[in-house]
Design a protein around this motif. Structure first.
Motif, PDB file in Angstrom:
ATOM      1  N   VAL A  20      -6.966   5.532  -1.601  1.00  0.00           N
ATOM      2  CA  VAL A  20      -7.903   5.285  -2.244  1.00  0.00           C
ATOM      3  C   VAL A  20      -8.237   3.651  -2.511  1.00  0.00           C
ATOM      4  N   ALA A  21      -7.080   2.884  -2.863  1.00  0.00           N
ATOM      5  CA  ALA A  21      -7.747   1.878  -2.799  1.00  0.00           C
ATOM      6  C   ALA A  21      -7.850   1.082  -1.182  1.00  0.00           C
ATOM      7  N   ILE A  22      -7.739   1.239  -0.679  1.00  0.00           N
ATOM      8  CA  ILE A  22      -8.364   1.020   0.952  1.00  0.00           C
ATOM      9  C   ILE A  22      -8.878   1.990   0.312  1.00  0.00           C
ATOM     10  N   ALA A  23      -9.670   2.874   0.882  1.00  0.00           N
ATOM     11  CA  ALA A  23     -10.739   3.804   0.827  1.00  0.00           C
ATOM     12  C   ALA A  23     -12.480   2.726  -0.016  1.00  0.00           C
ATOM     13  N   ARG A  24     -11.837   2.155  -1.324  1.00  0.00           N
ATOM     14  CA  ARG A  24     -12.492   1.546  -1.375  1.00  0.00           C
ATOM     15  C   ARG A  24     -12.565  -0.053  -1.418  1.00  0.00           C
ATOM     16  N   ALA A  25     -11.688  -0.612  -0.954  1.00  0.00           N
ATOM     17  CA  ALA A  25     -12.360  -1.782   0.380  1.00  0.00           C
ATOM     18  C   ALA A  25     -12.533  -1.554   1.444  1.00  0.00           C
ATOM     19  N   LEU A  26     -12.344  -0.677   1.707  1.00  0.00           N
ATOM     20  CA  LEU A  26     -13.259   0.046   3.412  1.00  0.00           C
ATOM     21  C   LEU A  26     -14.633  -0.031   2.860  1.00  0.00           C
ATOM     22  N   ALA A  27     -15.086   0.540   1.149  1.00  0.00           N
ATOM     23  CA  ALA A  27     -16.747   0.696   0.831  1.00  0.00           C
ATOM     24  C   ALA A  27     -16.937  -0.658   0.837  1.00  0.00           C
ATOM     25  N   MET A  28     -16.620  -1.589   0.868  1.00  0.00           N
ATOM     26  CA  MET A  28     -17.472  -3.285   0.801  1.00  0.00           C
ATOM     27  C   MET A  28     -17.861  -3.438   2.707  1.00  0.00           C
ATOM     28  N   GLN A  29     -17.033  -2.758   3.258  1.00  0.00           N
ATOM     29  CA  GLN A  29     -16.884  -2.847   4.642  1.00  0.00           C
ATOM     30  C   GLN A  29     -16.806  -4.667   5.156  1.00  0.00           C
ATOM     31  N   PRO A  30     -15.637  -4.682   4.945  1.00  0.00           N
ATOM     32  CA  PRO A  30     -15.525  -5.854   5.671  1.00  0.00           C
ATOM     33  C   PRO A  30     -15.211  -6.325   6.818  1.00  0.00           C
ATOM     34  N   GLN A  31     -15.319  -7.182   7.437  1.00  0.00           N
ATOM     35  CA  GLN A  31     -14.162  -8.037   8.850  1.00  0.00           C
ATOM     36  C   GLN A  31     -12.416  -7.742   8.726  1.00  0.00           C
ATOM     37  N   ILE A  32     -12.341  -8.081   7.300  1.00  0.00           N
ATOM     38  CA  ILE A  32     -10.869  -8.360   7.349  1.00  0.00           C
ATOM     39  C   ILE A  32     -10.462  -7.652   6.115  1.00  0.00           C
ATOM     40  N   LEU A  33      -9.593  -6.960   5.992  1.00  0.00           N
ATOM     41  CA  LEU A  33      -8.541  -5.829   5.308  1.00  0.00           C
ATOM     42  C   LEU A  33      -7.116  -6.669   5.229  1.00  0.00           C
ATOM     43  N   CYS A  34      -6.677  -6.813   3.545  1.00  0.00           N
ATOM     44  CA  CYS A  34      -5.580  -7.478   3.446  1.00  0.00           C
ATOM     45  C   CYS A  34      -4.538  -6.572   2.708  1.00  0.00           C
ATOM     46  N   TYR A  35      -3.952  -5.946   3.108  1.00  0.00           N
ATOM     47  CA  TYR A  35      -3.047  -5.811   1.847  1.00  0.00           C
ATOM     48  C   TYR A  35      -1.722  -6.369   1.841  1.00  0.00           C
ATOM     49  N   ASP A  36      -1.484  -6.142   0.190  1.00  0.00           N
ATOM     50  CA  ASP A  36      -0.301  -7.264   0.166  1.00  0.00           C
ATOM     51  C   ASP A  36       0.609  -5.906  -0.883  1.00  0.00           C
ATOM     52  N   GLU A  37       1.894  -5.231   0.437  1.00  0.00           N
ATOM     53  CA  GLU A  37       3.138  -5.064  -0.225  1.00  0.00           C
ATOM     54  C   GLU A  37       2.313  -3.670   0.156  1.00  0.00           C
ATOM     55  N   PRO A  38       1.469  -2.927   0.781  1.00  0.00           N
ATOM     56  CA  PRO A  38       0.819  -1.695   1.293  1.00  0.00           C
ATOM     57  C   PRO A  38       2.181  -0.607   0.672  1.00  0.00           C
ATOM     58  N   THR A  39       3.319  -0.424   1.047  1.00  0.00           N
ATOM     59  CA  THR A  39       4.178   0.465   0.952  1.00  0.00           C
ATOM     60  C   THR A  39       5.445  -0.025  -0.170  1.00  0.00           C
ATOM     61  N   SER A  40       5.711  -1.324  -0.847  1.00  0.00           N
ATOM     62  CA  SER A  40       6.862  -0.895  -2.201  1.00  0.00           C
ATOM     63  C   SER A  40       6.177  -0.058  -2.426  1.00  0.00           C
ATOM     64  N   ALA A  41       5.342   0.652  -3.272  1.00  0.00           N
ATOM     65  CA  ALA A  41       5.373   1.274  -4.496  1.00  0.00           C
ATOM     66  C   ALA A  41       5.855   3.173  -3.781  1.00  0.00           C
ATOM     67  N   LEU A  42       5.746   3.230  -2.227  1.00  0.00           N
ATOM     68  CA  LEU A  42       5.743   4.266  -2.312  1.00  0.00           C
ATOM     69  C   LEU A  42       6.823   4.907  -1.509  1.00  0.00           C
ATOM     70  N   ASP A  43       7.591   6.061  -1.472  1.00  0.00           N
ATOM     71  CA  ASP A  43       8.688   6.237  -1.196  1.00  0.00           C
ATOM     72  C   ASP A  43       8.167   6.381   0.131  1.00  0.00           C
ATOM     73  N   PRO A  44       9.947   6.196   0.481  1.00  0.00           N
ATOM     74  CA  PRO A  44      10.183   6.251   2.162  1.00  0.00           C
ATOM     75  C   PRO A  44       9.386   7.070   3.277  1.00  0.00           C
ATOM     76  N   SER A  45       9.079   8.210   3.002  1.00  0.00           N
ATOM     77  CA  SER A  45       8.962   9.731   3.699  1.00  0.00           C
ATOM     78  C   SER A  45       6.852   9.625   3.613  1.00  0.00           C
ATOM     79  N   LEU A  46       6.329   8.716   2.699  1.00  0.00           N
ATOM     80  CA  LEU A  46       5.481   7.567   2.855  1.00  0.00           C
ATOM     81  C   LEU A  46       4.912   6.776   3.789  1.00  0.00           C
ATOM     82  N   ARG A  47       6.100   5.872   3.825  1.00  0.00           N
ATOM     83  CA  ARG A  47       5.810   4.518   4.531  1.00  0.00           C
ATOM     84  C   ARG A  47       4.834   5.062   6.080  1.00  0.00           C
ATOM     85  N   ASP A  48       5.707   5.968   6.882  1.00  0.00           N
ATOM     86  CA  ASP A  48       5.203   6.175   7.975  1.00  0.00           C
ATOM     87  C   ASP A  48       3.250   5.907   7.756  1.00  0.00           C
TER      88      ASP A  48
END
Length: 212
Positions: A143-171
């Motif tokens: 959802v956070a990715i979707a919200r950023a994409l809705a602004m139609q950016p040229q460049i999308l930055c992520y700060d630690e996108p897997t840090s709060a996720l279980d290892p199974s969700l990393r992939d």
């Protein structure tokens, strides 16, 4: 293409970034890796215009660019924060459409239609009416990715996108990032996970603590 030339940033007399140079090609994925305290998130915040470097230059498509001052920053650079920063009192659809309506001045119908397309791409259509507390960590991340994409950016930055996720969700998150590359978006990923960076990146920038 985004170029960073001689970017320097200090806090309270401590130099975090020192004359850093990097070039990010269009439609590529750059991962920024390194130990805690090396300046990964500081660099990302400077790129996104959330912090201003003490010195140095940003060049976007061969023209000088100031992320901190550009009135187009909202559309040029999007950010997916580590803790998602979703509004808890808004549904998924409302979270995704709020900024396009307020900042881009999209009509409600246009914002909803665009959001529906993005949510479908991220396999979130069935969650459009739910609130953040009803979602899993992986769903909140998308959802956070979707919200950023809705602004139609040229460049999308992520700060630690897997840090709060279980290892199974990393992939799964990695696959979302790779799929977005196919749409033509340039992506910059801060991660503590070298293996994750290796799996998704065209380029890896390793930052290290500056010797005192």
């Amino acid at each position: 293409m985004l170029k960073l030339e001689n970017i320097t940033k200090s806090f309270n007399g401590t130099t975090i970034l020192n004359n850093l140079n990097v070039e990010v090609k269009d439609n590529s994925i750059l991962s920024i890796v390194g130990p805690s305290g090396a300046g990964k998130t500081t660099l990302l915040r400077c790129i996104a215009g959330l912090d201003r470097p003490d010195s140095g230059t940003f060049i976007l498509n061969d023209k000088p660019f100031d992320p901190a001052e550009s009135t187009d920053t909202e559309r040029i650079i999007g950010v997916v924060f580590q803790d998602f920063n979703l509004f808890p009192h808004l549904t998924v659809m409302e979270n995704v459409t709020l900024a396009p309506k307020m900042v881009l001045k999209q009509s409600k119908d246009d914002a909803v239609n665009n959001a529906e397309s993005i949510l479908k791409e991220l396999e979130l259509s069935s969650h459009a009416g739910q609130y953040p507390f009803e979602l899993s960590g992986g769903q909140k991340q998308r959802v956070a990715i979707a919200r950023a994409l809705a602004m139609q950016p040229q460049i999308l930055c992520y700060d630690e996108p897997t840090s709060a996720l279980d290892p199974s969700l990393r992939d799964a998150v990695g696959q979302v990032i790779l799929n977005l590359k196919e749409t033509g978006i340039t992506q910059i990923v801060v991660t503590h996970d070298p293996e994750f960076a290796k799996n998704i990146s065209d380029q890896i920038l390793e930052v290290k603590p500056i010797n005192k």
